[in-house]
Design a protein around this motif. Structure first.
Motif, PDB file in Angstrom:
ATOM      1  N   ASN A 183       0.832  -1.205   0.000  1.00  0.00           N
ATOM      2  CA  ASN A 183       0.000   0.000   0.000  1.00  0.00           C
ATOM      3  C   ASN A 183       0.865   1.251   0.000  1.00  0.00           C
ATOM      4  O   ASN A 183       1.918   1.293   0.640  1.00  0.00           O
ATOM      5  CB  ASN A 183      -0.899   0.049   1.243  1.00  0.00           C
ATOM      6  N   VAL A 184       0.370   2.261  -0.690  1.00  0.00           N
ATOM      7  CA  VAL A 184       0.931   3.604  -0.605  1.00  0.00           C
ATOM      8  C   VAL A 184      -0.185   4.522  -0.114  1.00  0.00           C
ATOM      9  O   VAL A 184      -1.292   4.525  -0.682  1.00  0.00           O
ATOM     10  CB  VAL A 184       1.455   4.095  -1.961  1.00  0.00           C
ATOM     11  N   ILE A 185       0.089   5.270   0.951  1.00  0.00           N
ATOM     12  CA  ILE A 185      -0.891   6.224   1.476  1.00  0.00           C
ATOM     13  C   ILE A 185      -0.321   7.628   1.324  1.00  0.00           C
ATOM     14  O   ILE A 185       0.755   7.925   1.857  1.00  0.00           O
ATOM     15  CB  ILE A 185      -1.231   5.948   2.947  1.00  0.00           C
ATOM     16  N   ASN A 186      -1.017   8.480   0.582  1.00  0.00           N
ATOM     17  CA  ASN A 186      -0.647   9.885   0.480  1.00  0.00           C
ATOM     18  C   ASN A 186      -1.335  10.641   1.609  1.00  0.00           C
ATOM     19  O   ASN A 186      -2.458  11.116   1.464  1.00  0.00           O
ATOM     20  CB  ASN A 186      -1.058  10.454  -0.879  1.00  0.00           C
ATOM     21  N   PHE A 187      -0.654  10.720   2.750  1.00  0.00           N
ATOM     22  CA  PHE A 187      -1.206  11.486   3.867  1.00  0.00           C
ATOM     23  C   PHE A 187      -1.324  12.954   3.466  1.00  0.00           C
ATOM     24  O   PHE A 187      -2.312  13.622   3.780  1.00  0.00           O
ATOM     25  CB  PHE A 187      -0.292  11.322   5.087  1.00  0.00           C
TER      26      PHE A 187
ATOM     27  N   THR B  13       4.265   0.834  -5.353  1.00  0.00           N
ATOM     28  CA  THR B  13       3.497  -0.399  -5.164  1.00  0.00           C
ATOM     29  C   THR B  13       3.066  -0.920  -6.532  1.00  0.00           C
ATOM     30  O   THR B  13       3.247  -0.255  -7.548  1.00  0.00           O
ATOM     31  CB  THR B  13       2.271  -0.160  -4.264  1.00  0.00           C
ATOM     32  N   ALA B  14       2.495  -2.120  -6.542  1.00  0.00           N
ATOM     33  CA  ALA B  14       2.050  -2.774  -7.784  1.00  0.00           C
ATOM     34  C   ALA B  14       3.213  -2.885  -8.771  1.00  0.00           C
ATOM     35  O   ALA B  14       3.048  -2.651  -9.964  1.00  0.00           O
ATOM     36  CB  ALA B  14       0.870  -2.018  -8.400  1.00  0.00           C
ATOM     37  N   ARG B  15       4.379  -3.246  -8.268  1.00  0.00           N
ATOM     38  CA  ARG B  15       5.554  -3.402  -9.124  1.00  0.00           C
ATOM     39  C   ARG B  15       5.593  -4.805  -9.711  1.00  0.00           C
ATOM     40  O   ARG B  15       5.084  -5.750  -9.115  1.00  0.00           O
ATOM     41  CB  ARG B  15       6.830  -3.112  -8.340  1.00  0.00           C
ATOM     42  N   ALA B  16       6.203  -4.905 -10.883  1.00  0.00           N
ATOM     43  CA  ALA B  16       6.247  -6.171 -11.614  1.00  0.00           C
ATOM     44  C   ALA B  16       4.816  -6.676 -11.796  1.00  0.00           C
ATOM     45  O   ALA B  16       3.990  -5.973 -12.338  1.00  0.00           O
ATOM     46  CB  ALA B  16       7.136  -7.169 -10.880  1.00  0.00           C
ATOM     47  N   ASP B  17       4.533  -7.870 -11.302  1.00  0.00           N
ATOM     48  CA  ASP B  17       3.173  -8.409 -11.450  1.00  0.00           C
ATOM     49  C   ASP B  17       2.406  -8.423 -10.134  1.00  0.00           C
ATOM     50  O   ASP B  17       1.343  -9.040 -10.035  1.00  0.00           O
ATOM     51  CB  ASP B  17       3.239  -9.843 -12.008  1.00  0.00           C
ATOM     52  N   ASN B  18       2.931  -7.761  -9.109  1.00  0.00           N
ATOM     53  CA  ASN B  18       2.288  -7.776  -7.800  1.00  0.00           C
ATOM     54  C   ASN B  18       1.156  -6.755  -7.728  1.00  0.00           C
ATOM     55  O   ASN B  18       1.266  -5.668  -8.292  1.00  0.00           O
ATOM     56  CB  ASN B  18       3.311  -7.480  -6.701  1.00  0.00           C
ATOM     57  N   PRO B  19       0.079  -7.075  -7.019  1.00  0.00           N
ATOM     58  CA  PRO B  19      -1.011  -6.105  -6.850  1.00  0.00           C
ATOM     59  C   PRO B  19      -0.640  -5.047  -5.829  1.00  0.00           C
ATOM     60  O   PRO B  19       0.274  -5.231  -5.019  1.00  0.00           O
ATOM     61  CB  PRO B  19      -2.175  -6.976  -6.355  1.00  0.00           C
ATOM     62  N   GLY B  20      -1.362  -3.944  -5.841  1.00  0.00           N
ATOM     63  CA  GLY B  20      -1.101  -2.882  -4.882  1.00  0.00           C
ATOM     64  C   GLY B  20      -2.282  -1.938  -4.761  1.00  0.00           C
ATOM     65  O   GLY B  20      -3.191  -1.938  -5.604  1.00  0.00           O
ATOM     66  N   THR B  21      -2.268  -1.139  -3.699  1.00  0.00           N
ATOM     67  CA  THR B  21      -3.346  -0.185  -3.434  1.00  0.00           C
ATOM     68  C   THR B  21      -2.733   1.170  -3.092  1.00  0.00           C
ATOM     69  O   THR B  21      -1.739   1.238  -2.374  1.00  0.00           O
ATOM     70  CB  THR B  21      -4.216  -0.659  -2.261  1.00  0.00           C
ATOM     71  N   ALA B  22      -3.330   2.222  -3.628  1.00  0.00           N
ATOM     72  CA  ALA B  22      -2.913   3.590  -3.312  1.00  0.00           C
ATOM     73  C   ALA B  22      -4.111   4.343  -2.764  1.00  0.00           C
ATOM     74  O   ALA B  22      -5.177   4.359  -3.379  1.00  0.00           O
ATOM     75  CB  ALA B  22      -2.359   4.287  -4.552  1.00  0.00           C
ATOM     76  N   LEU B  23      -3.939   4.961  -1.601  1.00  0.00           N
ATOM     77  CA  LEU B  23      -5.009   5.718  -0.954  1.00  0.00           C
ATOM     78  C   LEU B  23      -4.517   7.128  -0.691  1.00  0.00           C
ATOM     79  O   LEU B  23      -3.455   7.318  -0.086  1.00  0.00           O
ATOM     80  CB  LEU B  23      -5.422   5.042   0.356  1.00  0.00           C
ATOM     81  N   SER B  24      -5.272   8.126  -1.126  1.00  0.00           N
ATOM     82  CA  SER B  24      -4.893   9.522  -0.936  1.00  0.00           C
ATOM     83  C   SER B  24      -5.909  10.216  -0.042  1.00  0.00           C
ATOM     84  O   SER B  24      -7.121  10.128  -0.289  1.00  0.00           O
ATOM     85  CB  SER B  24      -4.815  10.243  -2.291  1.00  0.00           C
ATOM     86  N   LEU B  25      -5.409  10.887   0.996  1.00  0.00           N
ATOM     87  CA  LEU B  25      -6.246  11.681   1.893  1.00  0.00           C
ATOM     88  C   LEU B  25      -6.166  13.129   1.423  1.00  0.00           C
ATOM     89  O   LEU B  25      -5.078  13.715   1.407  1.00  0.00           O
ATOM     90  CB  LEU B  25      -5.768  11.544   3.339  1.00  0.00           C
ATOM     91  N   ILE B  26      -7.301  13.709   1.062  1.00  0.00           N
ATOM     92  CA  ILE B  26      -7.293  14.987   0.361  1.00  0.00           C
ATOM     93  C   ILE B  26      -8.121  16.022   1.110  1.00  0.00           C
ATOM     94  O   ILE B  26      -9.322  15.822   1.350  1.00  0.00           O
ATOM     95  CB  ILE B  26      -7.850  14.805  -1.072  1.00  0.00           C
ATOM     96  N   SER B  27      -7.472  17.127   1.472  1.00  0.00           N
ATOM     97  CA  SER B  27      -8.174  18.238   2.110  1.00  0.00           C
ATOM     98  C   SER B  27      -8.695  19.191   1.037  1.00  0.00           C
ATOM     99  O   SER B  27      -8.363  19.053  -0.151  1.00  0.00           O
ATOM    100  CB  SER B  27      -7.238  18.981   3.063  1.00  0.00           C
TER     101      SER B  27
END
Length: 562
Positions: A360-364, A380-394
């Motif tokens: 996971n990548v979280i953009n605080f 994240t999600a490099r090569a063939d691996n899955p990944g999740t990105a979550l961004s917290l946005i004001s």
């Protein structure tokens, strides 16, 4: 389709190189490797763009090694034949390690030296006097050695590689690079590798390449939604901390997680906040020496801790640590207050850094440019691996979000950030705890935490360089996620009472109730009471079954006699 892809053994590579590739577990080349390696072996100049994690390093390292092995069959004279320019010390170390892995069966024939690390020029002179076949370094470090005549390239250099080319100018290397070119021969093969094509890469293309083959292998700079899921939550400052507490403590975020914040100060603020709840996290601080940063990354990759907080401030804007500032660098130092461009450096510390198996990548704090978002999420999600990105946005970051969504949508609507369906009212019961923790994390606490870690690094610096080299097992004792404790930690904040857990999450994601019960049974299988008394508890009420022994009368009689 996999069978149609050109395989490593079909590229005419040396057997020793093929054996090292097999040891690395590379069953087949990635797309960039399949296209770039044969062209490079033909002697063509390359300008290649491929997303982060696509195997760009090996795409140039393999042909560089192969060409050196071929040259040594004809000319046995030892000389520097390849120069690899990188924007950061961390990337320099990664490239050196990759080449050493690929030359594990021909290390006597292909030697590599990394001079990107901050060190006195005179101390690195003996390394270069041995004329390693491959030299890795930042432009300013290479130029310093060329000026000191520790390194001579005009007669022997055959290949020049510029890795992460889109960062070199933004890091203030323009003047260094132009001065460096004067020391190179007239004819050499060049590779430019980059995750993005921008004006600076085009300028480098004109400087370094001759009739290059241009490879643009990914239409999208990020994987599609089947591999990378991107979400956003619109929330304000206090809610960002509340969400981080809930997501990590309730284990809604699982796996190794990289958290990005805007400044070093906020990284320590977030770390101290999480410490209030006994959530260990590590700060990848640009103020720390490069050896420590690399050690932090190594321990993170080895699974010593799950959460790492990363940021790049102006303190990392001098990745080459040149002893004499260049005009480009001085210009960058004056830039922070004027425009956004310096903010591009906030992804510099993670560019090329070998984070492994990031789930996971979280953009605080949301990144200030589209390029920064791409490079952050590309961890994240490099090569063939899955990944999740979550961004917290004001609300102040909404325009930045719009820029990213517009750039990513293009022809592929799947790349757009989707709203993360999270009901804030379900975690409203945690807010008072969140506020208690935030009150404890004062500016003074943050300042003391930064000073404490820097002082600790000063005390450990010699140990890191000498003692731990002789005692590698003791490296495990130096953990970078240790509690700093400049803020008062309240013990009751560690656990979550069951009544605070949202009903929709009870028994599903909150492992703490069951975990506590399990631990109590495991650590005290007999309980705190003796076995015979415990049987009474299980069978009947011990107070009703208690038998009078008369001991009290004996004590009373002794007392009366006395």
């Amino acid at each position: 389709m996999a069978d149609e892809r050109l395989q490593f053994h079909e590229m005419g590579l040396d057997d020793r190189l093929l054996k090292a590739v097999a040891d690395l577990g590379w069953s087949q080349p990635t797309l960039i490797q399949e296209k770039a390696i044969p062209l490079a072996l033909e002697g063509k100049d390359l300008l290649a763009r491929a997303r982060t994690g696509s195997g760009k390093t090996a795409a140039y390292a393999v042909p560089v090694i192969q060409r050196i092995l071929t040259s040594k069959q004809i000319v046995r004279e030892q000389a520097v034949r390849a120069l690899i320019l990188v924007p950061t010390k961390e990337l320099g170390q990664q490239v050196k390690n990759m080449i050493r892995q690929l030359t594990s069966y021909c290390s006597r024939d292909v030697r590599v030296a990394d001079i990107s690390a901050m060190a006195d020029v005179s101390t690195q002179r003996p390394i270069l006097m041995e004329k390693p076949d491959v030299v890795v370094g930042t432009p300013s470090r290479v130029l310093a050695h060329l000026s000191a005549q520790n390194l001579l390239l005009h007669a022997s250099l055959e290949m020049l590689v510029v890795d992460e080319a889109d960062l070199l100018f933004s890091f203030g290397f323009e003047a260094d690079l132009k001065n460096l070119l004067c020391h190179l021969p007239k004819i050499y093969q060049s590779f430019l590798m980059s995750a993005t094509f921008n004006e600076e890469v085009q300028a480098l293309k004109e400087l370094l390449l001759h009739n290059p083959v241009i490879l643009k292998l990914q239409g999208s700079q990020l994987p599609d939604s089947s591999q990378l899921q991107q979400y956003s939550i619109k929330c304000e400052e206090e809610d960002k901390f509340l969400l981080m507490y809930a997501l990590l403590k309730l284990r809604l975020v699982q796996g190794k997680t990289l958290v990005f914040v805007g400044t070093v100060e906020r990284s320590y603020r977030l770390k101290l906040f999480l410490e209030q709840f006994s959530i260990p996290a590590c700060v990848l601080n640009s103020e720390l020496p490069v050896q420590s940063r690399c050690h932090i990354i190594t321990q993170f990759n080895q699974g010593f801790y799950d959460y790492i907080i990363a940021t790049d401030e102006q303190s990392l804007a001098d990745p080459a640590a040149s002893s004499q500032p260049t005009p480009g660098k001085e210009k960058k130092k004056k830039a922070p207050e004027k425009g956004r461009k310096v903010k591009d450096k906030e992804f510099g510390v993670t560019r090329g850094v070998d984070f492994q198996n990031i789930s996971n990548v979280i953009n605080f704090d949301f990144p200030t440019t589209v390029e920064s978002y791409i490079h952050r999420v590309g961890r994240t999600a490099r090569a063939d691996n899955p990944g999740t990105a979550l961004s917290l946005i004001s609300h102040t970051e909404l325009t930045l979000l719009a820029d990213v969504e517009e750039a990513l949508s293009g022809d592929n609507a799947d790349s757009v950030l989707k709203p993360y369906e999270f009901k804030m009212e379900e975690i409203e019961g945690f807010r008072y705890r969140c506020r208690d923790a935030m009150r404890a994390v004062t500016k003074q606490a943050v300042r003391e935490a930064r000073l404490k870690e820097i002082k600790q690094e000063l005390l450990n610096s010699e140990k890191l360089k000498t003692y731990f080299e002789d005692n590698p097992r003791d490296l495990q004792l130096l953990r970078h996620d240790k509690d700093l404790h400049p803020a008062v930690v309240q013990p009751h904040m560690k656990n979550i009472p069951d009544y605070l857990v949202p009903e929709t999450l009870r028994g599903i994601v909150n492992p703490f109730g069951g975990k506590r019960r399990k631990k109590r049974v495991k650590t005290n299988p007999e309980g705190v009471l003796k076995g015979s008394f415990k049987k009474n508890i299980q069978g009947r009420n011990p107070l009703k079954s208690f038998r009078y022994t008369g001991g009290r009368n004996k004590k009373a009689g002794k007392a009366s006699k006395s």
